[in-house]
Design a protein around this motif. Sequence first.
Motif, PDB file in Angstrom:
ATOM      1  N   LYS A 113     -13.597  50.124 -15.381  1.00  0.00           N
ATOM      2  CA  LYS A 113     -13.120  48.941 -14.671  1.00  0.00           C
ATOM      3  C   LYS A 113     -12.081  49.285 -13.606  1.00  0.00           C
ATOM      4  O   LYS A 113     -11.244  50.169 -13.797  1.00  0.00           O
ATOM      5  N   VAL A 114     -12.152  48.562 -12.502  1.00  0.00           N
ATOM      6  CA  VAL A 114     -11.166  48.692 -11.432  1.00  0.00           C
ATOM      7  C   VAL A 114      -9.765  48.428 -11.976  1.00  0.00           C
ATOM      8  O   VAL A 114      -8.800  49.127 -11.613  1.00  0.00           O
ATOM      9  N   SER A 115      -9.640  47.470 -12.871  1.00  0.00           N
ATOM     10  CA  SER A 115      -8.327  47.115 -13.424  1.00  0.00           C
ATOM     11  C   SER A 115      -7.731  48.266 -14.233  1.00  0.00           C
ATOM     12  O   SER A 115      -6.517  48.484 -14.221  1.00  0.00           O
ATOM     13  N   ARG A 116      -8.579  49.038 -14.930  1.00  0.00           N
ATOM     14  CA  ARG A 116      -8.066  50.169 -15.708  1.00  0.00           C
ATOM     15  C   ARG A 116      -7.607  51.297 -14.788  1.00  0.00           C
ATOM     16  O   ARG A 116      -6.518  51.849 -14.949  1.00  0.00           O
ATOM     17  N   VAL A 117      -8.449  51.634 -13.815  1.00  0.00           N
ATOM     18  CA  VAL A 117      -8.127  52.749 -12.924  1.00  0.00           C
ATOM     19  C   VAL A 117      -6.948  52.401 -12.021  1.00  0.00           C
ATOM     20  O   VAL A 117      -6.152  53.257 -11.659  1.00  0.00           O
ATOM     21  N   GLY A 118      -6.798  51.125 -11.689  1.00  0.00           N
ATOM     22  CA  GLY A 118      -5.720  50.713 -10.796  1.00  0.00           C
ATOM     23  C   GLY A 118      -4.420  50.353 -11.494  1.00  0.00           C
ATOM     24  O   GLY A 118      -3.399  50.136 -10.825  1.00  0.00           O
ATOM     25  N   ARG A 119      -4.427  50.309 -12.830  1.00  0.00           N
ATOM     26  CA  ARG A 119      -3.222  49.872 -13.537  1.00  0.00           C
ATOM     27  C   ARG A 119      -2.059  50.842 -13.299  1.00  0.00           C
ATOM     28  O   ARG A 119      -2.253  51.991 -12.913  1.00  0.00           O
ATOM     29  N   SER A 120      -0.868  50.330 -13.533  1.00  0.00           N
ATOM     30  CA  SER A 120       0.379  51.105 -13.355  1.00  0.00           C
ATOM     31  C   SER A 120       0.577  51.583 -11.920  1.00  0.00           C
ATOM     32  O   SER A 120       0.778  52.774 -11.674  1.00  0.00           O
ATOM     33  N   PRO A 121       0.561  50.668 -10.952  1.00  0.00           N
ATOM     34  CA  PRO A 121       0.738  51.093  -9.558  1.00  0.00           C
ATOM     35  C   PRO A 121       2.114  51.679  -9.263  1.00  0.00           C
ATOM     36  O   PRO A 121       2.246  52.511  -8.362  1.00  0.00           O
ATOM     37  N   LEU A 122       3.148  51.262  -9.997  1.00  0.00           N
ATOM     38  CA  LEU A 122       4.484  51.830  -9.762  1.00  0.00           C
ATOM     39  C   LEU A 122       4.494  53.324 -10.073  1.00  0.00           C
ATOM     40  O   LEU A 122       5.083  54.117  -9.327  1.00  0.00           O
ATOM     41  N   ARG A 123       3.848  53.694 -11.159  1.00  0.00           N
ATOM     42  CA  ARG A 123       3.774  55.124 -11.494  1.00  0.00           C
ATOM     43  C   ARG A 123       2.954  55.875 -10.449  1.00  0.00           C
ATOM     44  O   ARG A 123       3.328  56.962 -10.014  1.00  0.00           O
ATOM     45  N   LYS A 124       1.863  55.288 -10.025  1.00  0.00           N
ATOM     46  CA  LYS A 124       0.999  55.964  -9.056  1.00  0.00           C
ATOM     47  C   LYS A 124       1.661  56.075  -7.679  1.00  0.00           C
ATOM     48  O   LYS A 124       1.295  56.946  -6.887  1.00  0.00           O
ATOM     49  N   LEU A 125       2.621  55.202  -7.403  1.00  0.00           N
ATOM     50  CA  LEU A 125       3.336  55.246  -6.119  1.00  0.00           C
ATOM     51  C   LEU A 125       4.686  55.954  -6.228  1.00  0.00           C
ATOM     52  O   LEU A 125       5.475  55.909  -5.291  1.00  0.00           O
ATOM     53  N   SER A 126       4.947  56.608  -7.357  1.00  0.00           N
ATOM     54  CA  SER A 126       6.207  57.326  -7.495  1.00  0.00           C
ATOM     55  C   SER A 126       6.172  58.591  -6.637  1.00  0.00           C
ATOM     56  O   SER A 126       5.095  59.094  -6.298  1.00  0.00           O
ATOM     57  N   PRO A 127       7.325  59.131  -6.261  1.00  0.00           N
ATOM     58  CA  PRO A 127       7.383  60.226  -5.272  1.00  0.00           C
ATOM     59  C   PRO A 127       6.599  61.480  -5.633  1.00  0.00           C
ATOM     60  O   PRO A 127       6.151  62.194  -4.748  1.00  0.00           O
ATOM     61  N   GLU A 136       3.244  46.430 -14.548  1.00  0.00           N
ATOM     62  CA  GLU A 136       3.721  47.179 -13.374  1.00  0.00           C
ATOM     63  C   GLU A 136       3.282  46.516 -12.077  1.00  0.00           C
ATOM     64  O   GLU A 136       4.025  46.516 -11.091  1.00  0.00           O
ATOM     65  N   ALA A 137       2.074  45.956 -12.066  1.00  0.00           N
ATOM     66  CA  ALA A 137       1.598  45.268 -10.864  1.00  0.00           C
ATOM     67  C   ALA A 137       2.461  44.045 -10.590  1.00  0.00           C
ATOM     68  O   ALA A 137       2.824  43.756  -9.442  1.00  0.00           O
ATOM     69  N   VAL A 138       2.813  43.322 -11.657  1.00  0.00           N
ATOM     70  CA  VAL A 138       3.672  42.145 -11.517  1.00  0.00           C
ATOM     71  C   VAL A 138       5.052  42.561 -11.024  1.00  0.00           C
ATOM     72  O   VAL A 138       5.621  41.955 -10.104  1.00  0.00           O
ATOM     73  N   LYS A 139       5.595  43.618 -11.623  1.00  0.00           N
ATOM     74  CA  LYS A 139       6.919  44.103 -11.225  1.00  0.00           C
ATOM     75  C   LYS A 139       6.916  44.577  -9.779  1.00  0.00           C
ATOM     76  O   LYS A 139       7.866  44.323  -9.020  1.00  0.00           O
TER      77      LYS A 139
END
Length: 391
Positions: free
Chosen positions: A288-302, A340-343
């Motif tokens: 699912k797109v929702s599983r692979v896309g979850r935790s965007p804050l972690r994925k956008l960390s430096p 994380e998406a909400v945050k």
Amino acid sequence: MKAVHFGAGNIGRGFIGHMLSASEYEICFVARNKKQISQLQQRQEYPITLANPEQDTTIVSNVTAINITEHERVAEEIAAADIITTAVGVSALKDIANPIAEGIKLRLMQNKTAPLHIIACENAIAGSTRLKKKVYALLDEEIREQADTCISFPNAAVDRIVPVQNHSDPLQVTVEPFYEWVIHRPALLPGFHEIKGVHYVDSLEPYIERKMFTVNTGHCCAAYLGYLEGFKTIRQVMKDPSLRAKVRHVMEETGALLMEKHGFDSQKHDKYMNAILERFANPNLTDKVSRVGRSPLRKLSPNDRLVRPVMQASEAGIETPHLISAMAAVLMFRDERDPEAVKMQNMISEKGVSGFISDHMDIPANHIVHQKLLASYETLQASVRSEVLSN
């Protein structure tokens, strides 16, 4: 030989546990799910199925499990283990540091000097090193010095797609046929029993970055680009020629960086990228797109799969317009089921996109990547608004 594995989830059972069992380790899973623990204790085996046309199934045997709250038993298992592995998620490493520290104390108190290797099999650079810092923070100096003589934390890179799934059998797990487990050989102590199917290398960074900047970057970009188009699965995204091309362009940009930095052969890397795209499109695997896309804050960390390659590419003078466009799509990801998406959206509302890029992604406002990402986000926002109005 005995292995203790923290995490009895799909990766733990479908990848790490399978490989350890194939190398004749008895495995004790340390977990929280009471149903899974009970089943593993009773059955001492479980099935894994390959996501191929034949649906080949293998039985993983010589397994059991205990609850992470059983502190004394966990410590005893660690004291008797030949290897410890984890697949709990980077953010949960702090939660398993204390039981590992207690197990190390007991092991040394029992004067056990046989080598113990503790390997964090996580989606992160230097995962084992991170775990070691958390564990050693709980040990006094004398114990740390003792531990350094017989305990090592080799870093590793792991790669296998195992989506969220539901089976009538709570232990069954479906995995893609492809897998890769790479371990840093110089960190291994004399007497280490090699695991079948693991690739041991003298320099780990090229393999970690190849996997992270190609598989992880490409996978999450497919999810975020697909999300904006309303797709629900990665397979749907990959069946769309335009989106598949965009994902391929992102991987070509990160590939240019990898070839420049690590000297990868262009033809071999091209084949590697093609293989990755086929893995994403596997018709026998629903991710699912929702599983692979979850935790965007972690994925956008430096130091993760998006910011790290885009900043390194900028320093190397490599243009990354498709990667930056995909990063703009991440900033538009909204999933109320993902904390994380909400945050992230709350942070963007409070600080503005530019403030978020500066504060969370650590890209200064005067940096060219910051300016290009902001411009790409504004263009994408305008495009989405225009599409909504036209409908």
